[in-house]
Design an enzyme around this catalytic site. Structure first.
Site, PDB file in Angstrom:
ATOM      1  N   ARG A  18       0.848  -1.163  -0.047  1.00 18.42           N
ATOM      2  CA  ARG A  18       0.162   0.039  -0.162  1.00 18.42           C
ATOM      3  C   ARG A  18       0.521   0.994   0.005  1.00 18.42           C
ATOM      4  NH1 ARG A  18      -5.377   1.609   0.879  1.00 18.42           N
ATOM      5  NH2 ARG A  18      -6.152  -0.521   0.820  1.00 18.42           N
TER       6      ARG A  18
ATOM      7  N   GLU B 244      -9.550   5.839   7.331  1.00 16.48           N
ATOM      8  CA  GLU B 244      -8.311   6.152   7.148  1.00 16.48           C
ATOM      9  C   GLU B 244      -7.744   7.213   6.629  1.00 16.48           C
ATOM     10  OE1 GLU B 244      -6.191   1.671   7.135  1.00 16.48           O
ATOM     11  OE2 GLU B 244      -7.796   2.283   5.683  1.00 16.48           O
TER      12      GLU B 244
END
Length: 800
Positions: A327, A729
């Site tokens: 990520r 997030e």
């Protein structure tokens, strides 16, 4: 009682009624305030319950020469002491790679690694006894930092690499090149409720584990493997957590497994509650990153080539470091089109806690590197950093494909940036700050505008699925069970709203049950900001099936067409008649209409090839931007956030009140990561910041007095739940603006001619170090200019 309703009135009521898109209190808010919300440690203990504690390693890397547990067994209240030899199944709790023992056997790999379990009559007696073991070690060399790991070629996984274009050729063409290093520290999870598990033996070798976890299904698998059982023997239940942030995705497994092993051995209930110090010593944190970067750019600030090598402190085992690194690689671009790139990431194996998921899951660590570089480019060119950022945004010309091959089709950043630039008065404040700094020799202000683009979905495709159960009882009340877990973020509230909306009910008629592996099987973790997206869709699917059955039944009673049956206002409106929902449900039950249903959802259109690091890993992107203004005392390094403006793209928000709260919380948590929350290990590998007394999270006094948070109103392009967007997030990246505002203030010490070498967290000490470096380099530049020009050396000398 049935009431006649005209079609015009039905249309008007339908258009004006909604259970989603409106602010509602958190479903447990009242219970939280009254102290009546039940957490795992609040569950009434069964008669005969015992308490466990873990015996921890005192060495970072060593062979266990002797382990004398007789003094432990002799302590008051001790019932049993267990080691790895007493585990009936597999001694492993690794989520992906099986390299993470529940209890160390023969060798310890970090200070704080569990070696044995003490079970006693009380929590205090168990903890006291755990300290009494006589252990001798044969110490081995230890690797503690990512720099050391890279130098030793020590990795938990093979390093990964993503390339696009021809970076070498692009660098050769670039008029300017910026290169350097950056270190960004990790972050302690610091959930209010620590790790805890309560294991209760059941008949037929079965085990019930009540656990504070974001991933009940994984806890089920780990416990089953540790006990040598099948998954159907193990039930894991979680009503709520007092915070998770990723720290209870994989790392709750150790505590669940240890409690279950002890309960299985003694055939009695066992509770294992981690003391805060033990929790911080044992568990992993956000990965710290060390970057080596090189970026080529032109005279306008447009990036032409980029090369970055990121080394993570993975810790002693793989845990989730692979997906975190992936990520990070996929978020290095953040909001910017990068034509020719070479992005590398290595998960450095170190003799420290095994780092794990943490809000953002590598995304913040990937994105901050490119923001650091753009901040540097702007200073090198004498431009405003916002202008350089705009210059590199996706969507200029044909520049709409990420380095990993996904097209950016939902970019709202130009419009969002323009809104925030105007509402925050960015340009006027920039000029005012320049005037302030010119007249202020000690206090310096800084301002920064930073944008966010964050991909939403698990970057492991098969995890993007969810299930739910919806039960409608004969009194018209509704019970929902889904695979997500509630950690304070409001996923239960949003799922309740979705179900209430489908069935036309007020929210008071819907209730959420505890997450339970015996109700919804094979669930994914509540992580990656997908909780509401996945579980909301699954619950909607289940509720819609019930609604369709009730609509068909209503037509058999009152005629008309199923397509014209409407559910709203706690009633069902059919063929000009309004029937109370509960009344129709009672009649449907008598006619044997199924009043419960399961629902399922799998996110469509996702793909990812880990070998080529290309694909379509995200369903959509969430965007945002923030402007922060700080003041820094250049004599002490102290600073204060004066004002923060944040604009976040929540799509068509399911619950604006909860979403704004999430943005505010993420902003402050991210600010803490980048400024005050410093993890420090001594030379022996012991974490010294292992308690609230030595680790500083932001307090109320650290919040800005002027804090302006708004939601950007635009429906999601993707078919998400009610066209909303994730909000867990992505907002954690908004306080990049705080870090770069501090860097801007430091830069003013040298007249913005020198790039401050500021690492994160930007503690007072780190700020002073950067100020000294800027002052020294600026003085050197002045002396060089004087030698060239022959001018007065006192002219323009820094007041600092």
């Amino acid at each position: 009682m049935n009431h006649p309703v005209t079609q015009e009135l039905a249309n008007e009521l339908t258009a004006g009624w909604s259970a989603v898109g409106v602010s509602r209190p958190h479903e447990s808010a009242e219970l939280h305030v009254l102290g009546q919300a039940t957490y795992t440690d609040d569950i009434p203990e069964l008669q005969g319950t015992l308490h466990a504690a873990l015996g921890l390693s005192a060495k970072a890397h060593a062979r266990i020469a002797t382990l004398d547990l007789a003094p432990v067994r002799a302590m008051p209240g001790v019932v049993a002491v267990l080691t790895a030899d007493d585990i009936p199944g597999t001694n492993d709790c690794g989520p992906i790679i099986h390299d993470d023992p529940i209890l160390a056997q023969g060798e310890v790999l970090y200070v704080g690694q569990p070696m044995f379990i003490v079970i006693a009559d009380t929590h205090t007696n168990a903890r006291r006894a755990a300290r009494k073991a006589n252990v001798t070690y044969e110490e081995l060399p230890a690797i503690l930092t990512p720099q050391q790991a890279k130098a030793a070629n020590s990795y938990v996984l093979p390093p990964m690499r993503l390339e696009r274009g021809d970076a070498e050729a692009a660098f050769a063409r670039a008029p300017h090149v910026a290169r350097g290093e950056l270190f960004v520290g990790g972050q302690e999870q610091f959930y209010l409720e620590g790790q805890i598990a309560y294991a209760i033996p059941k008949e037929g070798r079965a085990m019930l584990v009540q656990c504070s976890t974001q991933h009940p299904s994984e806890m089920q698998h780990v416990v089953a493997h540790a006990l040598g059982l099948n998954s159907h023997h193990v039930t894991v239940e979680c009503r709520r957590m007092g915070g998770g942030f990723g720290g209870k995705e994989s790392q709750s497994a150790l505590w669940a497994a240890a409690a279950a092993i002890a309960a299985n051995y003694l055939k009695r209930p066992v509770k294992l509650r981690a003391d805060r110090d033990d929790d911080m010593m044992v568990t992993g944190k956000r990965h710290c990153f060390w970057y080596e970067y090189e970026v080529g750019y032109d005279d306008t600030g447009r990036i032409l080539a980029a090369r970055v090598d990121m080394t993570l402190r993975a810790g002693f085992s793989a845990d989730l470091s692979g997906p975190v690194a992936t990520r990070a690689v996929c978020h290095f671009d953040n909001c910017y089109y990068l034509s020719d790139v070479d992005i590398r990431a290595g998960c450095g194996k170190t003799n420290t806690q095994s780092n794990t998921a943490f809000r953002g899951f590598g995304g913040p660590q990937g994105a901050i590197a490119i923001e650091y570089v753009i901040d540097e480019i702007a200073r090198n060119l004498g431009k405003d950093a916002l202008d350089v950022r705009r210059q590199n945004f996706y969507g200029i010309g044909e520049r709409d494909e990420t380095p990993y091959g996904q097209a950016v089709v939902d970019n709202v950043l130009p419009e969002l940036t323009a809104q925030l630039e105007e509402s925050s008065e960015y340009r006027a404040r920039r000029a005012a700050i320049d005037r302030f700094n010119a007249a202020s020799p000690v206090l310096k202000k800084g301002l920064a505008f930073t944008p966010v683009k964050f991909g939403i979905a698990f970057n492991v495709t098969h995890l993007n699925q969810a299930g739910a159960l919806v039960h409608v009882y004969v009194d018209g009340s509704v019970l929902v069970n889904h695979g997500g877990t509630e950690m304070g973020q409001g996923v239960n509230t949003k799922v309740m709203q979705v179900v209430a909306h489908e069935l036309g009910l007020d929210l008071r008629h819907v209730r959420i049950a505890a997450t339970d592996t015996s109700k919804v099987a094979n669930t994914s973790a509540t992580a990656a900001s997908t909780g509401a997206d996945l579980n909301g869709k699954a619950a909607q699917d289940a509720a819609r099936q019930i609604r369709d059955r009730l609509a068909a039944f209503a037509v058999t009673l009152h005629g008309g067409d199923v397509a014209d049956v409407h559910f709203f206002g706690d009633a069902v409106h059919v063929n000009g008649v309004s029937v109370p929902f509960a009344e129709l449900v009672q009649k449907a039950y008598l006619k044997r209409v199924q009043l419960w249903s399961d629902g399922f959802y799998a996110t469509p259109g996702l793909s990812w090839d880990p070998k080529t690091m290309r694909g379509h890993p995200f369903q959509y992107y969430a965007y945002g931007a923030a402007v922060s203004e700080v003041v820094v005392d250049t004599l002490t390094g102290e600073w204060k956030l004066l004002r923060a403006d944040a604009l976040y793209d929540a799509g068509r928000s399911l619950n604006p009140a909860i979403d704004i709260g999430q943005v505010e919380g993420a902003f402050i948590q991210g600010m803490g990561w980048l400024t005050t929350e410093q993890l420090w290990w001594n030379d022996a590998g012991k974490l010294m910041t292992h308690a609230p007394s030595t680790y500083k999270i932001p307090a109320i006094s650290d919040c800005p007095e002027d804090f302006r948070v708004r939601l950007f109103e635009k429906p999601n392009v993707a078919d998400s739940i009610h066209r909303s967007k994730a909000v867990g997030e992505p907002p954690l990246l908004l306080p990049f603006s705080v870090f770069f505002a501090i860097r801007d203030a430091i830069s003013s010490v040298g007249g913005h001619r020198v790039n401050p070498p500021l690492n994160a967290p930007a503690t007072c000490e780190e700020i002073l170090r950067a100020i000294d470096a800027v002052a020294a380099q600026s003085q050197s530049l002045q002396e060089t200019n004087f030698q060239k020009s022959g001018s007065d050396p006192e002219f323009g000398k820094l007041s600092h």
